[in-house]
Design an enzyme around this catalytic site. Sequence first.
Site, PDB file in Angstrom:
ATOM      1  N   HIS A 169       1.273  -1.163  -0.128  1.00  0.00           N
ATOM      2  CA  HIS A 169       0.251  -0.055   0.058  1.00  0.00           C
ATOM      3  C   HIS A 169       0.505   1.271  -0.133  1.00  0.00           C
ATOM      4  CE1 HIS A 169      -3.256   2.891   1.536  1.00  0.00           C
ATOM      5  NE2 HIS A 169      -2.288   3.093   2.104  1.00  0.00           N
ATOM      6  N   GLU A 170       1.679   1.188   1.333  1.00  0.00           N
ATOM      7  CA  GLU A 170       2.556   2.255   1.293  1.00  0.00           C
ATOM      8  C   GLU A 170       3.615   2.709  -0.110  1.00  0.00           C
ATOM      9  OE1 GLU A 170       2.609   4.975   3.311  1.00  0.00           O
ATOM     10  OE2 GLU A 170       0.864   3.751   4.604  1.00  0.00           O
ATOM     11  N   HIS A 187       1.362   4.211  -2.899  1.00  0.00           N
ATOM     12  CA  HIS A 187       1.134   5.807  -2.661  1.00  0.00           C
ATOM     13  C   HIS A 187       2.853   6.588  -3.610  1.00  0.00           C
ATOM     14  CE1 HIS A 187      -2.089   6.329  -0.156  1.00  0.00           C
ATOM     15  NE2 HIS A 187      -1.389   5.435   0.703  1.00  0.00           N
ATOM     16  N   HIS A 215      -6.968   7.906  -0.632  1.00  0.00           N
ATOM     17  CA  HIS A 215      -7.449   6.751  -0.665  1.00  0.00           C
ATOM     18  C   HIS A 215      -9.026   6.728  -1.211  1.00  0.00           C
ATOM     19  CE1 HIS A 215      -4.571   6.854   3.317  1.00  0.00           C
ATOM     20  NE2 HIS A 215      -4.195   6.123   2.588  1.00  0.00           N
TER      21      HIS A 215
HETATM   22 ZN    ZN Z   1      -2.605   5.123   2.779  1.00  0.00          ZN
END
Ligand code: ZN
Length: 715
Positions: free
Chosen positions: A272-273, A276, A401
Amino acid sequence: MVTTLGPKMAAGREGVAGSSGSGPGPSQRRWRRSSWARGVLLLLGGLWATSTSVPVSLHSSPPCRHRVPSEAEVINKVHLKTNHVVKRDVDEHLRIKTVYDKSIDELLPEKRYLVKNKLFPQAISYLEKTFQVRRPAGTILLSRQRATNRYLQKENDPHRYCTGEFAEHTKCGPVIVPEEHLQRCRVCRGGKWSCVAVGVQDQEGVRDADFVLYVGALATERCSHENIISYAAYCQQEAKMDRPIAGYANLCPNMISTQPQEFIGMLSTVKHEIIHALGFSAGLFAFYHDKDGNPLTSRFADGLPPFNYRYLLCLFLFFFGRMLRLSSENHGSLGLYQWSDKVVRKVERLWNVRDNKIVPHTVYLLVTPRVVDEARKHFNCPILEGMELENQGGMGTELNHWEKRLLENEAMTGSHTQNRVFSRITLALMEDTGWYKANYSMAEKLDWGRGMGCDFVRKSCKFWIDQQKQKRQMLSPFCDTLRSNPLQLTCRQDQRAVAVCNLQKFSKPLPQEYQYFDELSGIPTEDLPYYGGSVEIADYCPFSQEFSWHLSGEYQRSSDCRILENQPDLFKNYGAEKYGPHSVCLIQKSAFVMEKCERKLSYPDWGSGCYQVSCSPQGLTVWVQNTSYLCSRAGQVLRVSIQMNGWIHDGNLLCPSCWDFCELCPPERDPPAANLTRALPLDLCSRSSSLVATLWLLLGNLFPLLAGFLLCAWH
Ligand SMILES: [Zn+2]
């Protein structure tokens, strides 16, 4: 943020005296008595009951606050040499070069091993297989950070020159970039025309990589202030397409867990990171390109989109402990690089709330073409304008998100609750950056919201819940059962875990736009504004959530049916459940009763359990111990009566739809007349195994009973 139920709401285990027909009514009434009365009941129940107070927790990680890097932290327009660029085959994937900071080597050996040999290799491998860069880089040579962040560009020279001194170190987030990854210093002293390259020649750079990821384990300010495992962002963008070419991921050293059951969660957090850092960031929306390589947001002469400085004020306040909660109205001028409405668009929804009121509700939609297409297909809503972005959770969570109400367990929503998946919608967003192509075979199946239509995706959850009630249909994925004692168990939306509805009472009334209940059984009307789902960023919509059992604060097991280790102890397995890779969650129509001789035991928290299923040309078969039960149609009641360890377990299970689990299913039909005369042992009491079981139960009962009694006497 982990919401823990207090001891009063704990999943206790008590015997419930009564016949196998004892339904929820009497059982619930019994459980609402005072704890004193309960103690008496325990004593009276004596050998019938076990009582261990086991608190359960709903999983909910703290919201991800993806801090968009400030203007000073990012170097744009980094010129990459093109002479090494080679045309690659279309099936070649993204190349991420991981560079570990020395702080990783200072971790405890088991943590270091986990990070370097498992966590990052697996996360990077997934991302490399899933994405492909549209314009591959040859060698990445990063720009040096300047002390002032003021740069000049000379005509016909792609390099950027600094007007003042350059910084001692070039950092990517908290990590120092190694010298060998940096371009030589180019400085202008005394005006634009005295610019020269100084110092050592250009270094070697990072060959054959599209993105350099600096991985650190620094105990930063953020680690001490925020309860997070890791955070990440980009730090340099190349000149031609503005694609991020370098970024960092920092792991907070104290939050790295070597517990095996936490690995899946950490892995998805790291993926997830990094997503980003690769593209899904409000700080990059204004840099997205269309499929032909043209910017979706128009540029100034310096090649950059307009920048709004308001965001810096927010950052300032953020770091001084006063996080500015931006109201929805402020989103239009955030102070980020300002995107055009070809990327993100503001839309007003009509929002049904309690008392038959309709209030305006502002949402921000990502409106790039593939995202729109995938979102329309996912929800089965052909008029959907775009995919809604998160509107809550404060700076960093909102806009960075997907909206949690709509894509609950999608991995790019703002917090981790359960069963994270990277869906086609996230892959579509990465394609719509203009920088990547996505391999959709790597997308994971997302059940939440699938095929639920425009009312689900465009209206409030109150509208959806009321409409489903009117049609007498399931409220799933939402729910309206209060999280109270005893727990009413249900199944997670994908039917792979036992779950509980997260509807709860808050200490303050919720904002008007999130007050959804006109009535709740047993709750006075004036208290209704205090009730909502426990996950704020899901717009307080209540939904079924998996949970875990804790004993004295220690994690015991989770409610995920597919994990073998979650199997309950032999003498606590009232519902004759079976956890394992082939198990799914089934609804129990009544409480299971364990029976032997004159003893009958039941479990106050019931409603669902984990059972093995298998598929055959005849349809779906449910297995309880070694007994098979064929489901002829969805909703069919299976009367279960099996013997296990000298006890008879009686209960009723509801058949799910065969199509929920099998590739091929026969047409639904009425079940044959049930054969209720199952052969049962005539005299269980005389069996030696049952004697052992009784002794164990005696021991199991006596200890908590005595402890409870002593505690009562003490107070
Ligand atoms: Zn996030």
